[in-house]
Design a protein around this motif. Structure first.
Motif: not given
Length: 311
Positions: A166-190
């Motif tokens: 459970d990537w988004l509910s695990n203490l170790a993987t929640a923040l890295p999983a969210v960072i991956v989404v942020g990279i994917w979502a913000g890369m086009p304008q860059t």
């Protein structure tokens, strides 16, 4: 033709509007007013109101009049370990998204700048995440990370790499999983900004460098990067500010959980204001965030000015 000759030919004098003895056209201010008034009403006005609110004890559902309490909210904020922990998480999030986002966007921009077949289609596909609202992106990636039927876990199971998690509910993987989404979502304008900078680089500079025997890496280092550097610095600073102030994407994905591991400063202020009704205290948090962003922006602008003087 050498590289130095090509630089001289590509350089064009920049005309300056007006001169020392030319009078200033005050009528031009009337042309600016239609754009200036909404900024004053919708941005500057609420900002000033929020700063004033930070010095009060404003709360929701309160029957007594709001009192002016001075810097008491800021004093409490200095000892609020939860807020400073969210501030640390916000910096980790902003850097963790901005840096890989720039590196990947630079590689994609260099690729899309080449003469490829169906390049127009590749450019159109590259900006699709930019056209999607953050709420839709968050819902889509929640489905990807779904522990039972998500694409990610199903792929890991098919490859024999475990039963998934459970990537988004695990203490170790929640923040890295969210960072991956942020990279994917913000890369086009860059990517779009860097691609525009690449297309403004004169081709004769690359041709001259190739004639001088420069390889691909040397051409990038001596021709492409100097021309792209102003755009890169500007878009990186803007991305850092946007990422630090992120709210909707992380809220939809995790709502700040689990255990506050993805609670960014903006989410913390939102909870204080609209869950607990501490409007004055939340406004003080907003003032601190505005001050930090202003300092970062000032450092960036000073660096840009000094860089322009050195050039």
């Amino acid at each position: 033709m050498t590289l130095a000759t090509a630089r001289k030919r590509s350089a064009k004098p920049s005309p300056r509007a007006g001169g020392p003895g030319r009078p200033v056209d005050h009528g031009a201010w009337f042309l600016v007013l239609p754009a200036l008034i909404p900024i004053l009403v919708l941005s500057v006005g609420p900002l000033l109101y929020g700063i004033a609110l930070a010095f009060t004890d404003a709360q929701s559902g309160r029957t007594e009049p709001t009192q002016w309490i001075g810097a008491l909210n800021f004093q409490d904020l200095l000892h609020d370990t939860l807020f400073w922990e969210s501030f640390r998480i916000g910096l980790v999030w902003a850097v963790g998204v901005t840096v890989p986002q720039f590196v990947l966007a630079l590689g994609l921009a260099l690729l899309l700048n080449e003469e490829l077949r169906l390049r127009w289609l590749a450019r159109a596909l590259a900006i699709i995440p930019w056209a999607m609202p953050e709420v839709v992106v968050g819902i889509m990636w929640r489905l990807v990370y779904n522990p039972d039927a998500g694409i990610l876990n199903e792929t890991l199971r098919d490859l024999g790499l475990g039963d998934g998690r459970d990537w988004l509910s695990n203490l170790a993987t929640a923040l890295p999983a969210v960072i991956v989404v942020g990279i994917w979502a913000g890369m086009p304008q860059t990517t779009v900004a860097l691609l525009a900078g690449l297309q403004n680089t004169p081709r004769e500079l690359h041709e001259a460098a190739a004639m001088d025997g420069a390889g691909a890496w040397r051409r990038f280092r001596t021709v492409t990067w100097p021309a792209l550097k102003p755009v890169a610095l500007a878009i990186t600073a803007l991305n850092f500010i946007w990422n630090f102030n992120s709210f909707a994407l992380v809220y939809v994905l995790t709502q700040g959980g689990p255990g506050g591991r993805t609670r960014l400063p903006m989410l913390f202020a939102y909870e204080e204001a609209f869950r607990y009704g501490q409007f004055g205290y939340a406004a003080a948090m907003g003032c601190v965030m505005v001050a930090v962003i202003s300092v970062i922006l000032a450092i960036h602008l000073v660096g840009r000015l000094r860089g322009g003087e050195d050039a």
